[in-house]
Design a protein around this motif. Structure first.
Motif, PDB file in Angstrom:
ATOM      1  N   UNK A   1       0.732  -1.339  -0.195  1.00  0.00           N
ATOM      2  CA  UNK A   1       0.212  -0.087   0.050  1.00  0.00           C
ATOM      3  C   UNK A   1       1.060   1.300   0.010  1.00  0.00           C
ATOM      4  N   UNK A   2       2.081   1.149   0.728  1.00  0.00           N
ATOM      5  CA  UNK A   2       2.856   2.483   0.888  1.00  0.00           C
ATOM      6  C   UNK A   2       3.431   2.586  -0.473  1.00  0.00           C
ATOM      7  N   UNK A   3       3.850   1.307  -1.209  1.00  0.00           N
ATOM      8  CA  UNK A   3       4.492   1.732  -2.552  1.00  0.00           C
ATOM      9  C   UNK A   3       3.518   2.078  -3.616  1.00  0.00           C
ATOM     10  N   UNK A   4       2.273   1.727  -3.416  1.00  0.00           N
ATOM     11  CA  UNK A   4       1.181   2.244  -4.445  1.00  0.00           C
ATOM     12  C   UNK A   4       0.947   3.659  -4.151  1.00  0.00           C
ATOM     13  N   UNK A   5       0.915   4.055  -3.035  1.00  0.00           N
ATOM     14  CA  UNK A   5       0.496   5.460  -2.750  1.00  0.00           C
ATOM     15  C   UNK A   5       1.605   6.492  -3.031  1.00  0.00           C
ATOM     16  N   UNK A   6       2.889   5.857  -2.706  1.00  0.00           N
ATOM     17  CA  UNK A   6       3.995   6.745  -3.337  1.00  0.00           C
ATOM     18  C   UNK A   6       4.085   6.906  -4.720  1.00  0.00           C
ATOM     19  N   UNK A   7       3.698   5.692  -5.499  1.00  0.00           N
ATOM     20  CA  UNK A   7       3.830   5.750  -6.939  1.00  0.00           C
ATOM     21  C   UNK A   7       2.750   6.589  -7.411  1.00  0.00           C
ATOM     22  N   UNK A   8       1.549   6.661  -6.735  1.00  0.00           N
ATOM     23  CA  UNK A   8       0.306   7.477  -7.358  1.00  0.00           C
ATOM     24  C   UNK A   8       0.553   9.031  -7.171  1.00  0.00           C
ATOM     25  N   UNK A   9       1.456   9.155  -5.970  1.00  0.00           N
ATOM     26  CA  UNK A   9       1.793  10.627  -5.897  1.00  0.00           C
ATOM     27  C   UNK A   9       2.610  11.169  -6.610  1.00  0.00           C
ATOM     28  N   UNK A  10       3.442  10.273  -7.004  1.00  0.00           N
ATOM     29  CA  UNK A  10       4.768  10.591  -7.883  1.00  0.00           C
ATOM     30  C   UNK A  10       4.058  10.771  -9.366  1.00  0.00           C
ATOM     31  N   UNK A  11       3.041   9.854  -9.790  1.00  0.00           N
ATOM     32  CA  UNK A  11       2.576   9.861 -10.944  1.00  0.00           C
ATOM     33  C   UNK A  11       1.828  11.269 -11.158  1.00  0.00           C
ATOM     34  N   UNK A  12       0.742  11.741 -10.146  1.00  0.00           N
ATOM     35  CA  UNK A  12       0.253  12.769 -10.235  1.00  0.00           C
ATOM     36  C   UNK A  12       1.148  14.101 -10.337  1.00  0.00           C
ATOM     37  N   UNK A  13       2.466  14.195  -9.452  1.00  0.00           N
ATOM     38  CA  UNK A  13       3.302  15.192  -9.697  1.00  0.00           C
ATOM     39  C   UNK A  13       3.685  15.232 -11.065  1.00  0.00           C
ATOM     40  N   UNK A  14       3.922  14.272 -11.841  1.00  0.00           N
ATOM     41  CA  UNK A  14       4.411  13.976 -13.113  1.00  0.00           C
ATOM     42  C   UNK A  14       3.372  14.406 -14.144  1.00  0.00           C
ATOM     43  N   UNK A  15       2.193  14.167 -13.800  1.00  0.00           N
ATOM     44  CA  UNK A  15       1.235  14.599 -14.717  1.00  0.00           C
ATOM     45  C   UNK A  15       0.990  16.160 -14.817  1.00  0.00           C
ATOM     46  N   UNK A  16       0.910  16.698 -13.687  1.00  0.00           N
ATOM     47  CA  UNK A  16       0.794  17.965 -13.445  1.00  0.00           C
ATOM     48  C   UNK A  16       1.943  18.978 -14.091  1.00  0.00           C
ATOM     49  N   UNK A  17       3.267  18.318 -13.897  1.00  0.00           N
ATOM     50  CA  UNK A  17       4.164  18.851 -14.681  1.00  0.00           C
ATOM     51  C   UNK A  17       4.365  18.611 -16.228  1.00  0.00           C
ATOM     52  N   UNK A  18       3.627  17.404 -16.612  1.00  0.00           N
ATOM     53  CA  UNK A  18       3.703  17.370 -18.169  1.00  0.00           C
ATOM     54  C   UNK A  18       2.512  18.211 -18.995  1.00  0.00           C
TER      55      UNK A  18
END
Length: 266
Positions: free
Chosen positions: A44-61
């Motif tokens: 669960x921690x890995x999924x949440x970290x991955x989701x957070x990072x993906x959202x940050x990347x999406x907003x940047x892109x």
């Protein structure tokens, strides 16, 4: 009390402490429960970290193409040649649409692995289909694909997902292949694994970036990838497809070019 210790850890985790773990070394059912909780918490921690990072990347892109669209719209309102500005808007809309489509694909692949539609099929047929689908993109590049099929066995896999993965590898190879070169596709197996190898004869990537190219939105050369129309998710999608099939993926500089190899268990 062991049960109270596990309960306290579960409460801390439920309140948002993603690092909460139990440290019981017991070999009975309570110890098994504690270790099961730790495994679940890690995932669960890995999924949440991955989701957070993906959202940050999406907003940047999304920030860059949206800013360019705003500028192009302003130019279209004031320019004597609004057609050029509208062409720019169209390119950015196309890019955002491609980005959105691939984000949906990534999200789907991170969902329930039980959605895999495994079937017994010839992998060579799927690879040939992906090659045919990419042929229309090869002609303008004046390069060709050489397919060496050494696979004679059936294997179990999700036909559509593997076809998309191979197609993404081919599109990536086509994008960075110099003119008048060949893309080499090799399909072979041993007693335990099937291997798909795709090699281009481009510039390759820096050795330090070989592992990073499978991460979402990673680009070796920002300007070159923007010019080529890539959104930085193709190889990330391939990696997720491979992981869903319990396989591995790796990239190596072939001097010249880049070789990407997928290994799937038979």
């Amino acid at each position: 009390m062991p049960i109270r210790s596990v309960t306290d850890t579960v409460v801390r985790f439920g309140q948002g402490d993603m690092s909460a773990r139990t440290y019981l070394l017991r070999q009975d059912e309570i110890g098994w429960l504690a270790r099961s909780f730790n495994d679940m918490a890690e995932r669960l921690e890995g999924l949440l970290v991955s989701e957070r990072r993906l959202l940050e990347d999406i907003s940047h892109e999304l920030r860059s193409p949206l800013a360019r669209m705003k500028l192009a719209i302003k130019l279209a309102r004031t320019s004597t040649d609004p057609g050029a500005a509208l062409d720019r808007v169209e390119r950015e809309v196309t890019r955002i649409a491609a980005l959105t489509s691939e984000i949906v694909e990534v999200t789907r692949l991170e969902g329930d692995p039980r959605l895999l539609k495994l079937e017994s099929a010839r992998l060579s047929e799927v690879v040939r289909e992906a090659i045919r689908d990419c042929c229309a993109e090869i002609e303008p590049r004046v390069c060709n694909i050489r397919f060496d099929d050494q696979l004679s066995r059936y294997s179990f896999f999700d036909r559509e997902l593997i076809r998309r993965a191979v197609e993404n590898l081919l599109r990536n190879a086509i994008r960075y292949s110099p003119e008048n070169t060949t893309i080499e596709v090799l399909l072979l197996h041993d007693s335990h694994n099937v291997r798909i190898s795709v090699r281009d004869f481009g510039l390759g990537v820096p050795d330090k970036s070989l592992a990073q190219i499978f991460e979402p939105f990673f680009r070796v050369n920002e300007a070159r990838d923007l010019e080529s129309g890539g959104v930085g998710l193709g190889l990330s999608i391939v990696k997720r497809v491979v992981q869903l099939h319990n396989g591995t993926i790796s990239a190596h500089n072939a001097y010249p070019g880049l070789r990407v190899e997928i290994s799937l268990p038979l």
